[in-house]
Design a protein around this motif. Structure first.
Motif, PDB file in Angstrom:
ATOM      1  N   PRO A  69       0.523  -1.475   0.085  1.00 50.54           N
ATOM      2  CA  PRO A  69       0.086   0.350   0.281  1.00 50.54           C
ATOM      3  C   PRO A  69       0.918   0.950  -0.005  1.00 50.54           C
ATOM      4  O   PRO A  69       2.306   1.045   0.130  1.00 50.54           O
ATOM      5  CB  PRO A  69      -0.904   0.014   1.290  1.00 50.54           C
ATOM      6  N   SER A  70       0.194   1.758  -0.518  1.00 52.99           N
ATOM      7  CA  SER A  70       1.135   3.709  -0.512  1.00 52.99           C
ATOM      8  C   SER A  70       0.260   4.689  -0.274  1.00 52.99           C
ATOM      9  O   SER A  70      -1.321   4.540  -0.382  1.00 52.99           O
ATOM     10  CB  SER A  70       1.283   3.460  -2.036  1.00 52.99           C
ATOM     11  N   ARG A  71       0.466   5.715   0.413  1.00 52.04           N
ATOM     12  CA  ARG A  71       0.105   7.427  -0.137  1.00 52.04           C
ATOM     13  C   ARG A  71      -0.795   7.858  -1.286  1.00 52.04           C
ATOM     14  O   ARG A  71      -1.331   8.390  -1.338  1.00 52.04           O
ATOM     15  CB  ARG A  71       0.407   8.198   0.205  1.00 52.04           C
ATOM     16  N   ARG A  72       0.099   7.605  -2.508  1.00 51.94           N
ATOM     17  CA  ARG A  72      -0.961   7.733  -3.526  1.00 51.94           C
ATOM     18  C   ARG A  72      -1.070   6.411  -4.455  1.00 51.94           C
ATOM     19  O   ARG A  72      -0.298   5.141  -4.608  1.00 51.94           O
ATOM     20  CB  ARG A  72       1.061   7.886  -4.798  1.00 51.94           C
ATOM     21  N   PRO A  73      -2.087   6.546  -4.852  1.00 47.74           N
ATOM     22  CA  PRO A  73      -3.030   6.203  -4.906  1.00 47.74           C
ATOM     23  C   PRO A  73      -2.392   5.006  -6.306  1.00 47.74           C
ATOM     24  O   PRO A  73      -2.725   3.901  -6.809  1.00 47.74           O
ATOM     25  CB  PRO A  73      -4.379   6.843  -5.591  1.00 47.74           C
ATOM     26  N   GLY A  74      -1.763   5.704  -6.985  1.00 47.85           N
ATOM     27  CA  GLY A  74      -1.099   5.148  -8.919  1.00 47.85           C
ATOM     28  C   GLY A  74      -0.120   4.089  -8.332  1.00 47.85           C
ATOM     29  O   GLY A  74      -0.089   2.975  -9.582  1.00 47.85           O
ATOM     30  N   SER A  75       0.639   4.069  -7.318  1.00 46.68           N
ATOM     31  CA  SER A  75       1.639   3.822  -6.433  1.00 46.68           C
ATOM     32  C   SER A  75       1.178   2.071  -5.468  1.00 46.68           C
ATOM     33  O   SER A  75       2.147   1.495  -4.921  1.00 46.68           O
ATOM     34  CB  SER A  75       2.479   4.147  -6.483  1.00 46.68           C
ATOM     35  N   ALA A  76       0.117   2.668  -5.433  1.00 44.37           N
ATOM     36  CA  ALA A  76      -0.293   1.650  -4.207  1.00 44.37           C
ATOM     37  C   ALA A  76      -0.827  -0.702  -4.418  1.00 44.37           C
ATOM     38  O   ALA A  76      -1.571   0.006  -6.065  1.00 44.37           O
ATOM     39  CB  ALA A  76      -1.658   2.315  -3.268  1.00 44.37           C
ATOM     40  N   GLY A  77      -0.817  -1.037  -4.287  1.00 45.47           N
ATOM     41  CA  GLY A  77      -1.147  -2.397  -4.184  1.00 45.47           C
ATOM     42  C   GLY A  77      -1.131  -3.128  -3.154  1.00 45.47           C
ATOM     43  O   GLY A  77      -1.710  -2.796  -2.384  1.00 45.47           O
ATOM     44  N   ILE A  78      -2.115  -4.694  -3.460  1.00 41.96           N
ATOM     45  CA  ILE A  78      -2.635  -5.585  -2.521  1.00 41.96           C
ATOM     46  C   ILE A  78      -1.340  -6.495  -2.003  1.00 41.96           C
ATOM     47  O   ILE A  78      -2.164  -7.814  -1.271  1.00 41.96           O
ATOM     48  CB  ILE A  78      -3.345  -5.599  -2.821  1.00 41.96           C
ATOM     49  N   LEU A  79      -0.401  -6.277  -2.398  1.00 41.53           N
ATOM     50  CA  LEU A  79       0.433  -7.505  -1.796  1.00 41.53           C
ATOM     51  C   LEU A  79      -0.202  -8.071  -0.393  1.00 41.53           C
ATOM     52  O   LEU A  79       0.041  -9.489   0.255  1.00 41.53           O
ATOM     53  CB  LEU A  79       1.765  -7.013  -1.781  1.00 41.53           C
ATOM     54  N   SER A  80       0.635  -6.934  -0.088  1.00 46.44           N
ATOM     55  CA  SER A  80       0.317  -7.958   1.707  1.00 46.44           C
ATOM     56  C   SER A  80      -1.055  -8.341   2.056  1.00 46.44           C
ATOM     57  O   SER A  80      -1.564  -8.587   2.641  1.00 46.44           O
ATOM     58  CB  SER A  80       0.575  -6.441   3.156  1.00 46.44           C
TER      59      SER A  80
END
Lengths: 313, 353
Positions: A69-80
């Motif tokens: 997850p990230s504060r930037r929606p574009g680089s956020a993901g759901i790995l964890s």
């Protein structure tokens, strides 16, 4: 109470043809009604999935699945999140299926038929209707605080296992009950004892029904948010639990059970409530993947059930 | 696979999990204790645990993200238990840092004291509560605090239902209200600032804990008025219009912007938001101290805070709170939600533990 009296009072004044017509009409009415309900349900589901796909499908790519997850929606993901969900589901299945089946077999085949058994039976059925948040509160008080087990994958797995245990117990009992009594009698007649009967004849015959119960239970568990939030699953977590496989003896390692974690529904919940539109797209994409994970899990169970049914013949 | 193999497998899995269950309390007790050092389980090594308010979450998330990029060995987790839930865990010593959208309450202070948890109170940003209307609303460009009070006070329930009751020059149109959910810190602060009494307002408005619902509501109704945090307005400027606020009829109308909140002009709807740091954790776990220092670093505390939609503190305030953390000064300067706290007031507070 003889039927002629009844029938004469009911059928007086009706010709046979009219009666038949009436029966056909009500039959047709029910078929149309059933079809309407089915179409309405499927339409709602279809609209929901279409909306998810419309919002989220374009967001799903390799990066989305392999980023934290990230504060930037574009680089956020759901790995964890997806790793967490997978591990929690493994623990849940490993605990709930054996326990649920064992309890079901005991209650149906071994337990004496008396008021204690009846009392347990009523309570198990009632437990299936208890709101999930109650299980979360129980787990928070018992596992997290009293037993100080922490907010870990293991605790989440136990909590969800408790949640779906009644479903599995009821499913096991129902499918055992559906087996004709003749099979038991035949087995006993051949000199088999109770356990040989259960393991050799009853469980194989009941497996498809038990698997259906497991599918329903696990599908419920994978989407649960409330109990997991209550026990304190985290929302931002940018690392994975320790690997279950290691290079040195004994090659497996259970440290991951004690690792902090997050799951897919929590990640969705967090993103839906954020102000940036980009996060809402992420939430839709997460929903799609959760849907796919549920389908995959159920697909596996259905395939297993199909194979078991074939072997049974 | 026959049934025997299945049952053997199941027994093995059960046995393994059971063993692990027994081993858990000891290992995890060490993880949660604030004093845990190097002898803690390998999972806990270099772990900073933060939890609490959903309002502060985006800031701590951004800090944790950047911090972990810069410090590979250290893990930071952030939970979302709400300010109250966060303090409960914090005062049991389960977390190192508690995110809070309001100052610590008296009963939470007592709980921390009873458990021997000493905390360092650090304001880290400002949030400007924004009153919004529909973009097609041409009349309500500015409003006074008194007018807002007339709308929101408990006595208004069922009575103030038309825009022209608020100000006679407003048109004869129904007044539809949207507001933050009554369990939120946002609601507490708004009612304290506008009505004058914390947690007290009319009940006949659409309340939601999810601010996106409020955005949807106000953007879909010409006669609507609502309030929520600045970040939600900034992200939805095309669908909403902000209302300039006059602290009193003679004061100038001030627009809710980052600059106005930062300079202290936007009153009384600017509120400070906080992190609370466990002093023992900061002293004994170098990773906690390192993370908080990263959090308070002037560049991070300005750029990252702004990036996620909040108002950074002025430079002198940031420096003062850096110093407060360096000296490990414990206690809080607040007794309940204070209204219209200027940055100067924040700095002058006397800390009480």
């Amino acid at each position: 109470m003889s039927t002629p009296g009844l029938s004469s009072s009911r059928f007086d004044g009706y010709s046979e043809a009219r009666l038949l017509k009436r029966a056909k009409w009500s039959d047709g009415l029910f078929a149309v009604l059933g079809l309407l309900v089915l179409v309405a349900t499927l339409l709602v589901l279809g609209a929901l999935v279409a909306d998810f796909i419309n919002d989220g499908a374009s967001r799903i790519d390799g990066d989305f699945l392999t980023s934290y997850p990230s504060r930037r929606p574009g680089s956020a993901g759901i790995l964890s999140a997806w790793v967490g969900t997978t591990l929690v589901m493994i623990v849940t299945a490993a605990l709930a299926v054996p326990l649920g089946v064992a309890a079901g077999v005991y209650l149906e085949e071994y337990a004496p038929k008396n008021w204690v058994t009846d009392f347990i039976e009523i309570n198990v059925t009632n437990l299936a209707g208890v709101p999930s948040i109650i299980y979360g509160l129980l787990a928070l008080g018992l596992f997290v605080q009293t037993l100080a087990m922490g907010q870990t994958i293991l605790v989440a797995g136990i909590t969800l296992a408790l949640l779906i245990l009644p479903i599995l117990i009821v499913a096991t009992r129902e499918s055992l009950r559906a087996i004709p009594q003749d099979i038991r009698e035949a087995s006993f007649g051949l000199g088999a004892d109770q356990w040989q009967t259960v393991s050799g004849y009853l469980l194989p015959a009941a497996r498809p029904g038990i698997l259906t119960g497991a599918i329903v239970g696990m599908s419920r568990a994978i989407g649960e948010t409330a109990p997991i939030i209550t026990i304190g699953a985290l929302t931002f977590i940018a690392f994975l639990p320790p690997s279950p496989i290691q290079s040195s003896f004994p090659f497996v390692n259970f440290d991951w059970l004690n690792s902090p974690f997050t799951v897919m529904p929590i990640q969705m919940f967090n993103w839906v409530s954020r102000p940036q539109a980009g996060f809402h797209i992420n939430a839709a994409a997460t929903g799609l993947i959760l849907l796919a994970m549920t389908l995959l899990m159920n697909g596996f169970a259905i395939w297993l059930r199909y194979r078991l049914r074939r072997n049974l013949r | 696979m026959n049934l025997k193999t299945y049952s053997l497998l199941a027994v093995a899995i059960l046995a393994i999990t059971a063993c692990n269950k027994n081993a858990t309390p000891a290992g995890d007790g060490a993880t949660n204790a604030p004093a845990a050092t190097s002898e803690a389980a390998p999972v806990a090594q270099g772990l900073v645990a933060a939890d609490g308010s959903s309002t502060v979450f985006p800031i701590t998330e951004a800090m944790a993200e950047e911090f972990q990029k810069a410090n590979a060995g250290i893990k930071v987790t952030v939970g979302l238990s709400g300010t109250g839930g966060g303090f409960k865990k914090f005062c049991r010593g389960e977390t190192d840092i508690s995110n809070a959208s309001r100052p610590i309450k008296a009963e939470e202070k007592d709980a921390c004291k009873a458990a021997g948890v000493e905390y360092i109170e650090l304001p880290i940003a400002l949030d400007a509560l924004t009153v919004v209307v529909n973009p097609q609303n041409t009349w309500a460009t500015e409003m006074t605090v008194d007018e807002l009070k007339k709308i929101w006070e408990p006595e208004a329930q069922g009575k103030i239902t038309n825009w022209n009751q608020v100000r006679s020059s407003f048109p004869d149109k129904p007044l539809i209200l949207y507001g933050a959910g009554v369990d939120s810190g946002t609601y507490d602060y708004f009612t304290a600032a506008i009505v004058g009494k914390e947690h007290s307002s009319r009940g006949d408005f659409t309340a939601s804990e999810d601010d996106n619902v409020l955005v949807q509501g106000v953007s879909g109704d010409v006669n609507a008025l609502g309030f929520f945090g600045l970040a939600y307005y900034e992200e939805n400027k095309d669908k909403l219009k902000d209302v300039k606020i006059k602290a009193n009829p003679a004061a100038p109308a001030v627009e809710p912007t980052v600059e106005n909140a930062r300079s202290g002009k936007y009153q009384p709807l600017s509120r400070p938001i906080f992190i609370y740091v466990n002093k023992k954790a900061a002293d004994t776990k170098p990773e906690v101290a390192k993370f908080v220092e990263f959090y308070l670093d002037s560049q991070n505390a300005t750029d990252l805070v702004k990036e996620v939609g909040y108002v950074p503190l002025p430079d002198n305030a940031q420096a003062a709170f850096r110093e407060r953390f360096a000296k490990r000064e414990i206690g809080t300067g607040f007794t309940g939600s204070k209204i219209g706290v200027s940055i100067e007031d924040l700095l002058k507070e006397k800390l009480v533990y």
